[in-house]
Motif scaffolding. Structure first.
Motif, PDB file in Angstrom:
ATOM      1  N   GLY A  12       0.799  -1.220   0.000  1.00 55.53           N
ATOM      2  CA  GLY A  12       0.000   0.000   0.000  1.00 55.53           C
ATOM      3  C   GLY A  12       0.834   1.273   0.000  1.00 55.53           C
ATOM      4  N   ALA A  13       2.164   1.122  -0.006  1.00 55.02           N
ATOM      5  CA  ALA A  13       3.035   2.298   0.122  1.00 55.02           C
ATOM      6  C   ALA A  13       3.434   2.837  -1.246  1.00 55.02           C
ATOM      7  CB  ALA A  13       4.291   1.930   0.921  1.00 55.02           C
ATOM      8  N   PRO A  14       3.209   4.122  -1.492  1.00 54.61           N
ATOM      9  CA  PRO A  14       3.614   4.722  -2.769  1.00 54.61           C
ATOM     10  C   PRO A  14       5.115   4.541  -3.004  1.00 54.61           C
ATOM     11  CG  PRO A  14       2.308   6.271  -1.470  1.00 54.61           C
ATOM     12  CD  PRO A  14       2.579   5.097  -0.588  1.00 54.61           C
ATOM     13  N   GLY A  15       5.496   4.226  -4.232  1.00 56.80           N
ATOM     14  CA  GLY A  15       6.907   4.096  -4.582  1.00 56.80           C
ATOM     15  C   GLY A  15       7.506   2.736  -4.283  1.00 56.80           C
ATOM     16  N   LEU A  16       6.761   1.869  -3.607  1.00 48.53           N
ATOM     17  CA  LEU A  16       7.285   0.543  -3.262  1.00 48.53           C
ATOM     18  C   LEU A  16       6.465  -0.558  -3.928  1.00 48.53           C
ATOM     19  CD1 LEU A  16       7.980   0.944   0.577  1.00 48.53           C
ATOM     20  CD2 LEU A  16       9.444   1.553  -1.369  1.00 48.53           C
ATOM     21  N   ARG A  17       7.107  -1.707  -4.083  1.00 46.97           N
ATOM     22  CA  ARG A  17       6.487  -2.877  -4.694  1.00 46.97           C
ATOM     23  C   ARG A  17       6.851  -4.072  -3.818  1.00 46.97           C
ATOM     24  NH1 ARG A  17       9.686  -2.638  -9.204  1.00 46.97           N
ATOM     25  NH2 ARG A  17      10.925  -4.317  -8.360  1.00 46.97           N
ATOM     26  N   ILE A  18       5.889  -4.915  -3.513  1.00 47.94           N
ATOM     27  CA  ILE A  18       6.211  -6.106  -2.719  1.00 47.94           C
ATOM     28  C   ILE A  18       6.596  -7.239  -3.685  1.00 47.94           C
ATOM     29  CG2 ILE A  18       3.708  -6.666  -2.445  1.00 47.94           C
ATOM     30  CD1 ILE A  18       6.482  -7.582   0.074  1.00 47.94           C
ATOM     31  N   ASP A  19       7.864  -7.648  -3.608  1.00 50.76           N
ATOM     32  CA  ASP A  19       8.397  -8.627  -4.567  1.00 50.76           C
ATOM     33  C   ASP A  19       8.518 -10.034  -3.990  1.00 50.76           C
ATOM     34  OD1 ASP A  19       8.616  -6.863  -6.689  1.00 50.76           O
ATOM     35  OD2 ASP A  19      10.763  -6.501  -6.444  1.00 50.76           O
ATOM     36  N   GLY A  20       8.542 -10.183  -2.652  1.00 54.91           N
ATOM     37  CA  GLY A  20       8.689 -11.532  -2.109  1.00 54.91           C
ATOM     38  C   GLY A  20       9.384 -11.563  -0.769  1.00 54.91           C
ATOM     39  N   LEU A  21      10.108 -12.667  -0.537  1.00 53.54           N
ATOM     40  CA  LEU A  21      10.728 -12.934   0.768  1.00 53.54           C
ATOM     41  C   LEU A  21      12.216 -13.240   0.626  1.00 53.54           C
ATOM     42  CD1 LEU A  21       8.101 -15.396   2.374  1.00 53.54           C
ATOM     43  CD2 LEU A  21       8.205 -12.894   2.593  1.00 53.54           C
ATOM     44  N   MET A  22      12.949 -12.961   1.692  1.00 50.75           N
ATOM     45  CA  MET A  22      14.377 -13.285   1.756  1.00 50.75           C
ATOM     46  C   MET A  22      14.681 -13.889   3.121  1.00 50.75           C
ATOM     47  SD  MET A  22      17.450 -12.080   3.226  1.00 50.75           S
ATOM     48  CE  MET A  22      18.364 -10.557   3.074  1.00 50.75           C
ATOM     49  N   THR A  23      15.629 -14.806   3.172  1.00 52.46           N
ATOM     50  CA  THR A  23      16.126 -15.248   4.474  1.00 52.46           C
ATOM     51  C   THR A  23      17.605 -15.606   4.391  1.00 52.46           C
ATOM     52  OG1 THR A  23      15.472 -16.466   6.468  1.00 52.46           O
ATOM     53  CG2 THR A  23      15.814 -17.788   4.495  1.00 52.46           C
ATOM     54  N   VAL A  24      18.219 -15.657   5.553  1.00 51.20           N
ATOM     55  CA  VAL A  24      19.571 -16.176   5.723  1.00 51.20           C
ATOM     56  C   VAL A  24      19.410 -17.396   6.625  1.00 51.20           C
ATOM     57  CG1 VAL A  24      21.869 -15.684   6.664  1.00 51.20           C
ATOM     58  CG2 VAL A  24      20.549 -13.849   5.582  1.00 51.20           C
ATOM     59  N   ALA A  25      20.025 -18.519   6.258  1.00 48.83           N
ATOM     60  CA  ALA A  25      19.889 -19.727   7.073  1.00 48.83           C
ATOM     61  C   ALA A  25      20.358 -19.427   8.495  1.00 48.83           C
ATOM     62  CB  ALA A  25      20.704 -20.864   6.470  1.00 48.83           C
ATOM     63  N   PRO A  26      19.514 -19.694   9.500  1.00 53.58           N
ATOM     64  CA  PRO A  26      19.878 -19.337  10.875  1.00 53.58           C
ATOM     65  C   PRO A  26      21.014 -20.177  11.443  1.00 53.58           C
ATOM     66  CG  PRO A  26      17.603 -20.172  10.729  1.00 53.58           C
ATOM     67  CD  PRO A  26      18.196 -20.300   9.380  1.00 53.58           C
ATOM     68  N   LEU A  27      21.821 -19.549  12.300  1.00 55.35           N
ATOM     69  CA  LEU A  27      22.923 -20.241  12.971  1.00 55.35           C
ATOM     70  C   LEU A  27      22.471 -20.802  14.315  1.00 55.35           C
ATOM     71  CD1 LEU A  27      25.706 -17.571  12.305  1.00 55.35           C
ATOM     72  CD2 LEU A  27      25.406 -19.771  11.142  1.00 55.35           C
ATOM     73  N   ALA A  28      21.308 -20.290  14.796  1.00 56.86           N
ATOM     74  CA  ALA A  28      20.803 -20.731  16.095  1.00 56.86           C
ATOM     75  C   ALA A  28      19.328 -21.110  15.960  1.00 56.86           C
ATOM     76  CB  ALA A  28      20.969 -19.602  17.119  1.00 56.86           C
ATOM     77  N   GLY A  29      18.800 -21.717  17.017  1.00 54.68           N
ATOM     78  CA  GLY A  29      17.387 -22.062  17.016  1.00 54.68           C
ATOM     79  C   GLY A  29      17.117 -23.384  16.319  1.00 54.68           C
ATOM     80  N   GLU A  30      15.838 -23.668  16.100  1.00 54.53           N
ATOM     81  CA  GLU A  30      15.455 -24.998  15.619  1.00 54.53           C
ATOM     82  C   GLU A  30      15.973 -25.313  14.212  1.00 54.53           C
ATOM     83  OE1 GLU A  30      11.339 -25.619  14.463  1.00 54.53           O
ATOM     84  OE2 GLU A  30      10.886 -23.498  14.791  1.00 54.53           O
ATOM     85  N   TYR A  31      16.331 -24.269  13.429  1.00 54.22           N
ATOM     86  CA  TYR A  31      16.802 -24.510  12.066  1.00 54.22           C
ATOM     87  C   TYR A  31      18.325 -24.488  11.925  1.00 54.22           C
ATOM     88  CZ  TYR A  31      12.005 -24.179  10.457  1.00 54.22           C
ATOM     89  OH  TYR A  31      10.675 -24.414  10.250  1.00 54.22           O
ATOM     90  N   ALA A  32      19.042 -24.321  13.020  1.00 54.44           N
ATOM     91  CA  ALA A  32      20.504 -24.291  12.959  1.00 54.44           C
ATOM     92  C   ALA A  32      21.005 -25.593  12.336  1.00 54.44           C
ATOM     93  CB  ALA A  32      21.079 -24.115  14.364  1.00 54.44           C
ATOM     94  N   GLY A  33      21.840 -25.468  11.302  1.00 55.97           N
ATOM     95  CA  GLY A  33      22.399 -26.652  10.649  1.00 55.97           C
ATOM     96  C   GLY A  33      21.403 -27.399   9.780  1.00 55.97           C
ATOM     97  N   ARG A  34      20.198 -26.879   9.637  1.00 55.72           N
ATOM     98  CA  ARG A  34      19.172 -27.552   8.814  1.00 55.72           C
ATOM     99  C   ARG A  34      18.714 -26.579   7.716  1.00 55.72           C
ATOM    100  NH1 ARG A  34      14.514 -28.163  12.072  1.00 55.72           N
ATOM    101  NH2 ARG A  34      13.749 -29.703  10.594  1.00 55.72           N
ATOM    102  N   GLU A  35      19.662 -26.271   6.810  1.00 50.16           N
ATOM    103  CA  GLU A  35      19.399 -25.252   5.785  1.00 50.16           C
ATOM    104  C   GLU A  35      18.210 -25.633   4.901  1.00 50.16           C
ATOM    105  OE1 GLU A  35      22.396 -26.593   6.337  1.00 50.16           O
ATOM    106  OE2 GLU A  35      23.546 -24.913   7.166  1.00 50.16           O
ATOM    107  N   ARG A  36      18.183 -26.904   4.489  1.00 53.62           N
ATOM    108  CA  ARG A  36      17.113 -27.320   3.588  1.00 53.62           C
ATOM    109  C   ARG A  36      15.743 -27.116   4.237  1.00 53.62           C
ATOM    110  NH1 ARG A  36      16.364 -31.423  -0.638  1.00 53.62           N
ATOM    111  NH2 ARG A  36      14.180 -31.170  -1.231  1.00 53.62           N
ATOM    112  N   ALA A  37      15.631 -27.508   5.506  1.00 53.53           N
ATOM    113  CA  ALA A  37      14.362 -27.336   6.233  1.00 53.53           C
ATOM    114  C   ALA A  37      14.020 -25.856   6.384  1.00 53.53           C
ATOM    115  CB  ALA A  37      14.453 -28.005   7.603  1.00 53.53           C
ATOM    116  N   ALA A  38      15.035 -25.035   6.646  1.00 52.05           N
ATOM    117  CA  ALA A  38      14.803 -23.594   6.783  1.00 52.05           C
ATOM    118  C   ALA A  38      14.265 -23.024   5.472  1.00 52.05           C
ATOM    119  CB  ALA A  38      16.104 -22.892   7.173  1.00 52.05           C
TER     120      ALA A  38
END
Ligand SMILES: *Cc1c(COP(=O)(O)O)cnc(C)c1O
Length: 239
Positions: free
Chosen positions: A159-185
């Motif tokens: 809804g913001a003028p000048g912006l477009r929503i294109d999608g999502l980005m992530t960095v594989a987490p080093l901690a938490g339930e996804y640590a070391g589980r890049e594919r699952a993340a």
């Protein structure tokens, strides 16, 4: 060719081979995955060589380094992605060169980006950065918003003028339930992308995977991989 051009060409060829193999293994077409070369800490001369070698997407994570580099490379047919944690006082500068900001993770940033995009007469693509290691505050160690915060931010961007929503980005987490589980993340990110596209069908970008885990990202369905070290070499300093 200069030594550096020969070196970058060889590295690019290896990364290209890895992406092609990962696509084949996943039953995906090579064109479904876009390579973004992360040029942070490397000079504008490397960006120029990469452009000569056919690279069309580059990424940076610090405005102080990125702004002069982008200015020095303004004649090149490149799309610039901003992938670092972004302070609102840097937004005016970033909007001057970034085609896509991949690290949108709070409403204040959306407001600042919109204001500056309108001022500059530009349209800036936005990815919501998802923190799969978000703590109780709902924020990740290296930026990003918890999955529960995606919808609100995406609606705000849309809804913001000048912006477009294109999608999502992530960095594989080093901690938490996804640590070391890049594919699952990355699979979790794909599920979140499916949810997002119900409300925002054009928000098809899924940016995941770096030098060490691009295969897992391609297997999970990423549309964009962000590769630094494997193309340019080990960075001289933390960046
Ligand atoms: C540095 C960086 C990359 C690239 O990492 P490499 O391991 O060098 O490939 C990707 N994404 C983000 C957000 C980065 O900061």
């Amino acid at each position: 060719m200069t030594d550096r051009k020969t070196e970058l060409a060889a590295n690019l060829a290896k990364v290209e081979e890895r992406i092609t193999a990962a696509c084949a293994a996943a039953g995906r077409r090579r064109e479904e995955v876009t390579l973004i070369v992360v040029t942070k800490t490397y000079p504008a001369s490397d960006v120029r060589i990469l452009s000569e070698l056919g690279v069309r997407h580059v990424a940076e994570n610090r405005d102080q380094d990125a702004a002069p580099k982008a200015a020095a490379c303004a004649d090149l047919p490149l799309k610039w992605h901003f992938v670092g944690q972004l302070q609102t006082n840097k937004v005016r500068s970033v909007v001057g060169y970034a085609d896509v900001v991949q690290s949108v993770d709070r409403s204040r940033l959306v407001g600042a980006l919109s204001k500056e995009a309108v001022r500059a007469g530009r349209e800036v693509g936005c990815l919501i950065q998802v923190a799969l290691d978000a703590d109780a505050s709902g924020r990740g160690e290296r930026g990003g918003v918890a999955p529960g915060g995606i919808e609100e931010l995406a609606d705000l961007v849309a809804g913001a003028p000048g912006l477009r929503i294109d999608g999502l980005m992530t960095v594989a987490p080093l901690a938490g339930e996804y640590a070391g589980r890049e594919r699952a993340a990355f699979e979790r990110l794909m599920d979140l992308s499916t949810d997002l596209r119900r409300a925002h069908p054009a928000a098809t970008m899924v940016s995941a995977g770096m030098s060490a885990d691009l295969e897992q990202a391609v297997a999970a369905g990423a549309t964009h991989v962000r590769v630094g070290t494997a193309v340019l070499g080990v960075r001289p300093r933390l960046g």
